[in-house]
Design an enzyme around this catalytic site. Sequence first.
Site, PDB file in Angstrom:
ATOM      1  N   LEU A  67       0.844  -1.202   0.000  1.00  0.00           N
ATOM      2  CA  LEU A  67       0.000   0.000   0.000  1.00  0.00           C
ATOM      3  C   LEU A  67       0.872   1.241   0.000  1.00  0.00           C
ATOM      4  CD1 LEU A  67      -2.646   1.645   0.386  1.00  0.00           C
ATOM      5  CD2 LEU A  67      -2.326   1.328   2.862  1.00  0.00           C
ATOM      6  N   ASP A  68       1.702   1.344   1.025  1.00  0.00           N
ATOM      7  CA  ASP A  68       2.576   2.500   1.191  1.00  0.00           C
ATOM      8  C   ASP A  68       3.912   2.009   1.740  1.00  0.00           C
ATOM      9  OD1 ASP A  68       3.798   4.917   1.759  1.00  0.00           O
ATOM     10  OD2 ASP A  68       2.628   5.277   3.574  1.00  0.00           O
ATOM     11  N   PRO A  69       4.878   1.749   0.846  1.00  0.00           N
ATOM     12  CA  PRO A  69       4.918   2.095  -0.573  1.00  0.00           C
ATOM     13  C   PRO A  69       4.205   1.060  -1.443  1.00  0.00           C
ATOM     14  CG  PRO A  69       6.951   1.027   0.034  1.00  0.00           C
ATOM     15  CD  PRO A  69       6.144   1.138   1.300  1.00  0.00           C
ATOM     16  N   ASP A  72       0.208   3.784  -3.509  1.00  0.00           N
ATOM     17  CA  ASP A  72       0.316   5.242  -3.530  1.00  0.00           C
ATOM     18  C   ASP A  72       1.248   5.722  -4.640  1.00  0.00           C
ATOM     19  OD1 ASP A  72       2.508   4.141  -2.245  1.00  0.00           O
ATOM     20  OD2 ASP A  72       2.703   5.769  -0.795  1.00  0.00           O
TER      21      ASP A  72
END
Length: 283
Positions: A67-69, A72
Amino acid sequence: MEVLDTQVAAHGLVISLIPYTYHTALIKSMIKGKMHVVTTSYVSPATRELDEEAKRARIVVMNGISLDPGIDHLYTVKSITEVHEKGGKIKWFLDPLGYKFSWSSCSVLFALLNSASYPSQGRQVDVTALVDSGWLDATEKEGLTENLTWAEVTQRAIGANNASERFPDQSESTRIISGFCWIGLLSSEKVKPRGKNLLDTLCAQLQTLMKYEIGEHNLVMLQHKFIVEWQDGTQQILTSTLEKHGRSGGHFAMAVTVSVPCGIAAQQVLDSIINILEFLRHT
């Protein structure tokens, strides 16, 4: 290591969801066994040093795909590419993000030590580290004891003259100071050391303040805002938003948004769609 080498050799690809601190040993084993590896973690300096060895072994080391990283950055690239294809320019990029912890708080904090570059008002701004508050120090501190208050520990961490001086640099923003107050870093409450270092002690405090309570609804909100200038000189704000809700009694939203991109990347490596022989990362 022999057990790890044996297990690795029996597979064509390894998906690693273990803490990033163990990835150096894992990747060395993957290089020895000439097997691909996909992780959801950032690239650390220690693992980056293995880049040439991974290339010689002709393996893919895919990092930071979650997700993050992960999501995004992928959607950032998608949005920027679409603007460029229409003749526009990104003048400013905003990325507000809020957290409650459903995963490793230490990993969140370590990510703040990464360098970054972003466009602002037509120019590139480079940041060597996103946060430098002194609290992200993982080295053992002999003087870190329960006799100290949070304010006193913060004083030592940031190099202030005394515990009442909140920051040595008076230009620090009210927002940052307010955040420190909320966390309790400037309070007279006695500190509860963990791991004899500042980082683990801060992680324990954040986990207390920012944990999900039983029955509390969990979700992931991720939003990017782009200030775009079009060819005719007009400006527009483009917004890209992700909203994912966790299921009651089921998977957390974070678990889904981390595992699905990782699974897709792993399948693409196995199908040779991703076959670049280098350390691939979210940037």
